[in-house]
Write a protein that holds these residues in place. Structure first.
Motif, PDB file in Angstrom:
ATOM      1  N   THR A   1      58.943  33.085  12.604  1.00 12.30           N
ATOM      2  CA  THR A   1      57.947  32.011  12.626  1.00 12.30           C
ATOM      3  C   THR A   1      56.719  32.426  13.431  1.00 12.30           C
ATOM      4  O   THR A   1      55.581  32.148  13.034  1.00 12.30           O
ATOM      5  CB  THR A   1      58.547  30.734  13.226  1.00 12.30           C
ATOM      6  OG1 THR A   1      59.699  30.346  12.472  1.00 12.30           O
ATOM      7  CG2 THR A   1      57.541  29.591  13.228  1.00 12.30           C
ATOM      8  N   ALA A   2      56.952  33.091  14.554  1.00  9.01           N
ATOM      9  CA  ALA A   2      55.830  33.555  15.373  1.00  9.01           C
ATOM     10  C   ALA A   2      54.965  34.555  14.604  1.00  9.01           C
ATOM     11  O   ALA A   2      53.734  34.497  14.655  1.00  9.01           O
ATOM     12  CB  ALA A   2      56.359  34.193  16.658  1.00  9.01           C
ATOM     13  N   LEU A   3      55.616  35.464  13.867  1.00  9.67           N
ATOM     14  CA  LEU A   3      54.870  36.423  13.038  1.00  9.67           C
ATOM     15  C   LEU A   3      54.059  35.695  11.980  1.00  9.67           C
ATOM     16  O   LEU A   3      52.905  36.036  11.715  1.00  9.67           O
ATOM     17  CB  LEU A   3      55.848  37.399  12.389  1.00  9.67           C
ATOM     18  CG  LEU A   3      55.258  38.402  11.389  1.00  9.67           C
ATOM     19  CD1 LEU A   3      54.244  39.313  12.063  1.00  9.67           C
ATOM     20  CD2 LEU A   3      56.381  39.225  10.750  1.00  9.67           C
ATOM     21  N   ASP A   4      54.658  34.667  11.386  1.00  9.81           N
ATOM     22  CA  ASP A   4      53.968  33.852  10.393  1.00  9.81           C
ATOM     23  C   ASP A   4      52.707  33.215  10.989  1.00  9.81           C
ATOM     24  O   ASP A   4      51.635  33.210  10.373  1.00  9.81           O
ATOM     25  CB  ASP A   4      54.927  32.770   9.895  1.00  9.81           C
ATOM     26  CG  ASP A   4      54.720  32.445   8.437  1.00  9.81           C
ATOM     27  OD1 ASP A   4      54.453  33.364   7.650  1.00  9.81           O
ATOM     28  OD2 ASP A   4      54.823  31.259   8.081  1.00  9.81           O
ATOM     29  N   LEU A   5      52.839  32.697  12.205  1.00 11.23           N
ATOM     30  CA  LEU A   5      51.702  32.047  12.857  1.00 11.23           C
ATOM     31  C   LEU A   5      50.617  33.058  13.218  1.00 11.23           C
ATOM     32  O   LEU A   5      49.422  32.789  13.052  1.00 11.23           O
ATOM     33  CB  LEU A   5      52.173  31.319  14.121  1.00 11.23           C
ATOM     34  CG  LEU A   5      53.112  30.129  13.931  1.00 11.23           C
ATOM     35  CD1 LEU A   5      53.467  29.516  15.281  1.00 11.23           C
ATOM     36  CD2 LEU A   5      52.491  29.081  13.028  1.00 11.23           C
ATOM     37  N   ILE A   6      51.027  34.220  13.722  1.00 12.77           N
ATOM     38  CA  ILE A   6      50.048  35.240  14.092  1.00 12.77           C
ATOM     39  C   ILE A   6      49.177  35.610  12.890  1.00 12.77           C
ATOM     40  O   ILE A   6      47.953  35.737  13.009  1.00 12.77           O
ATOM     41  CB  ILE A   6      50.759  36.490  14.644  1.00 12.77           C
ATOM     42  CG1 ILE A   6      51.377  36.194  16.016  1.00 12.77           C
ATOM     43  CG2 ILE A   6      49.777  37.664  14.753  1.00 12.77           C
ATOM     44  CD1 ILE A   6      52.273  37.309  16.542  1.00 12.77           C
TER      45      ILE A   6
ATOM     46  N   MET B   1      57.938  41.540  -2.972  1.00 13.51           N
ATOM     47  CA  MET B   1      57.813  41.721  -1.524  1.00 13.51           C
ATOM     48  C   MET B   1      58.048  40.382  -0.823  1.00 13.51           C
ATOM     49  O   MET B   1      57.474  39.362  -1.220  1.00 13.51           O
ATOM     50  CB  MET B   1      56.425  42.262  -1.173  1.00 13.51           C
ATOM     51  CG  MET B   1      56.250  42.588   0.310  1.00 13.51           C
ATOM     52  SD  MET B   1      54.600  43.250   0.692  1.00 13.51           S
ATOM     53  CE  MET B   1      54.717  44.857  -0.108  1.00 13.51           C
ATOM     54  N   SER B   2      58.865  40.369   0.212  1.00  9.26           N
ATOM     55  CA  SER B   2      59.184  39.135   0.924  1.00  9.26           C
ATOM     56  C   SER B   2      58.001  38.681   1.781  1.00  9.26           C
ATOM     57  O   SER B   2      57.079  39.455   2.072  1.00  9.26           O
ATOM     58  CB  SER B   2      60.403  39.348   1.814  1.00  9.26           C
ATOM     59  OG  SER B   2      60.112  40.265   2.848  1.00  9.26           O
ATOM     60  N   ALA B   3      58.077  37.405   2.207  1.00  8.06           N
ATOM     61  CA  ALA B   3      57.007  36.853   3.046  1.00  8.06           C
ATOM     62  C   ALA B   3      56.902  37.613   4.364  1.00  8.06           C
ATOM     63  O   ALA B   3      55.793  37.875   4.861  1.00  8.06           O
ATOM     64  CB  ALA B   3      57.262  35.371   3.297  1.00  8.06           C
ATOM     65  N   THR B   4      58.052  37.986   4.948  1.00  6.51           N
ATOM     66  CA  THR B   4      58.032  38.734   6.210  1.00  6.51           C
ATOM     67  C   THR B   4      57.378  40.101   6.035  1.00  6.51           C
ATOM     68  O   THR B   4      56.620  40.562   6.895  1.00  6.51           O
ATOM     69  CB  THR B   4      59.459  38.903   6.750  1.00  6.51           C
ATOM     70  OG1 THR B   4      60.050  37.609   6.953  1.00  6.51           O
ATOM     71  CG2 THR B   4      59.459  39.661   8.061  1.00  6.51           C
ATOM     72  N   SER B   5      57.652  40.760   4.911  1.00  7.62           N
ATOM     73  CA  SER B   5      57.048  42.066   4.645  1.00  7.62           C
ATOM     74  C   SER B   5      55.537  41.952   4.501  1.00  7.62           C
ATOM     75  O   SER B   5      54.777  42.789   5.026  1.00  7.62           O
ATOM     76  CB  SER B   5      57.650  42.680   3.380  1.00  7.62           C
ATOM     77  OG  SER B   5      59.041  42.875   3.518  1.00  7.62           O
ATOM     78  N   ILE B   6      55.081  40.911   3.792  1.00 12.60           N
ATOM     79  CA  ILE B   6      53.639  40.681   3.652  1.00 12.60           C
ATOM     80  C   ILE B   6      53.003  40.458   5.013  1.00 12.60           C
ATOM     81  O   ILE B   6      51.948  41.016   5.329  1.00 12.60           O
ATOM     82  CB  ILE B   6      53.383  39.477   2.724  1.00 12.60           C
ATOM     83  CG1 ILE B   6      53.837  39.790   1.303  1.00 12.60           C
ATOM     84  CG2 ILE B   6      51.903  39.094   2.739  1.00 12.60           C
ATOM     85  CD1 ILE B   6      53.763  38.615   0.357  1.00 12.60           C
ATOM     86  N   ASN B   7      53.673  39.661   5.847  1.00 16.37           N
ATOM     87  CA  ASN B   7      53.151  39.390   7.182  1.00 16.37           C
ATOM     88  C   ASN B   7      53.049  40.664   8.011  1.00 16.37           C
ATOM     89  O   ASN B   7      52.053  40.895   8.711  1.00 16.37           O
ATOM     90  CB  ASN B   7      54.048  38.378   7.900  1.00 16.37           C
ATOM     91  CG  ASN B   7      53.936  36.982   7.322  1.00 16.37           C
ATOM     92  OD1 ASN B   7      52.993  36.675   6.599  1.00 16.37           O
ATOM     93  ND2 ASN B   7      54.905  36.139   7.618  1.00 16.37           N
ATOM     94  N   LEU B   8      54.061  41.510   7.954  1.00 14.39           N
ATOM     95  CA  LEU B   8      54.055  42.754   8.717  1.00 14.39           C
ATOM     96  C   LEU B   8      52.940  43.690   8.256  1.00 14.39           C
ATOM     97  O   LEU B   8      52.258  44.321   9.078  1.00 14.39           O
ATOM     98  CB  LEU B   8      55.410  43.455   8.606  1.00 14.39           C
ATOM     99  CG  LEU B   8      56.548  42.875   9.448  1.00 14.39           C
ATOM    100  CD1 LEU B   8      57.872  43.539   9.097  1.00 14.39           C
ATOM    101  CD2 LEU B   8      56.249  43.036  10.943  1.00 14.39           C
ATOM    102  N   VAL B   9      52.746  43.782   6.946  1.00 17.95           N
ATOM    103  CA  VAL B   9      51.693  44.644   6.407  1.00 17.95           C
ATOM    104  C   VAL B   9      50.322  44.155   6.875  1.00 17.95           C
ATOM    105  O   VAL B   9      49.484  44.948   7.338  1.00 17.95           O
ATOM    106  CB  VAL B   9      51.759  44.694   4.873  1.00 17.95           C
ATOM    107  CG1 VAL B   9      50.521  45.364   4.293  1.00 17.95           C
ATOM    108  CG2 VAL B   9      53.011  45.440   4.412  1.00 17.95           C
ATOM    109  N   LEU B  10      50.078  42.859   6.769  1.00 15.51           N
ATOM    110  CA  LEU B  10      48.787  42.302   7.195  1.00 15.51           C
ATOM    111  C   LEU B  10      48.578  42.478   8.692  1.00 15.51           C
ATOM    112  O   LEU B  10      47.465  42.802   9.142  1.00 15.51           O
ATOM    113  CB  LEU B  10      48.709  40.823   6.812  1.00 15.51           C
ATOM    114  CG  LEU B  10      48.628  40.513   5.311  1.00 15.51           C
ATOM    115  CD1 LEU B  10      48.685  39.016   5.070  1.00 15.51           C
ATOM    116  CD2 LEU B  10      47.355  41.101   4.709  1.00 15.51           C
TER     117      LEU B  10
END
Length: 208
Positions: free
Chosen positions: A97-102, A1-10
């Motif tokens: 990047t914004a999703l990562d920060l959130i 699972m990519s970092a963006t996918s993990i971020n979206l799930v969380l």
């Protein structure tokens, strides 16, 4: 699972849980409105700072733990999402990047702060200094540091910081956030306790 996918799930998990708790009910009256507007005014600039200025060590403060103390976790979650959106709008950062920060600067430390706060209340008790030193200060240190370590493991990196120094950087960031959270919380307990959703005179000062 990519970092963006993990971020979206969380993000979806935290936001769904928060909305189920009806955070808008916490806005009844003006006591939550002022700290919420302050968060929308100050935190986006704090989060966007590394994107606005190129510095050798671009360390980012969080403010999420303080927001949980002031607004409560259900209301802090959508507010942190809004803070991330505003940070993206006022800076050249991308939406990834914004999703990562959130997620890693906002939602994860906020959720950890909620869990640690409940544990402190359950096993240590309701005391003024426990609230300030335990929940506001030490709770912030632990929450922000663990969130930083987990974020690094999931692919979130600090801008301008070498991977070998990331743990040290996360530790320093956690203490900086803790000093700010502890200081502001102590001031609010003394002068504006109604701005703290997690504070109760009846519980912590034993008032009837």
């Amino acid at each position: 699972m990519s970092a963006t996918s993990i971020n979206l799930v969380l993000l979806l998990l935290c936001l769904s849980a928060a909305l189920l708790l009806r955070p808008w009910q916490l806005l009844k009256g003006a006591t939550r409105l002022t700290p919420m507007l302050a968060a929308f005014t100050l935190l986006p600039w704090l989060w966007a700072l590394p994107s606005l200025h190129q510095m050798p060590l671009q360390l980012q403060g969080s403010g999420a733990c303080l927001l949980v103390l002031m607004l409560g976790w259900p209301l802090a979650v959508p507010v942190l999402c809004g803070v991330g959106v505003l940070a993206a709008l006022i800076s050249p950062m991308g939406w990834d990047t914004a999703l990562d920060l959130i997620v890693w600067l906002g939602l994860v430390p906020a959720t950890l702060a909620l869990g640690l706060g409940l544990a402190v209340r359950r096993w240590i008790g309701h005391h003024l200094f426990v609230y300030i030193l335990g929940r506001a200060f030490l709770g912030t240190v632990v929450s922000v540091f663990i969130a930083g370590v987990l974020g690094q493991w999931a692919g979130h990196s600090l801008p301008g910081v070498d991977n070998d120094l990331s743990l040290v950087a996360h530790w320093l960031i956690a203490w900086g956030d803790a000093f700010l959270t502890g200081l502001v919380t102590a001031i609010l307990v003394a002068y504006k306790p109604d701005w703290l959703a997690t504070w109760s005179d009846r519980l912590y000062l034993k008032k009837p």
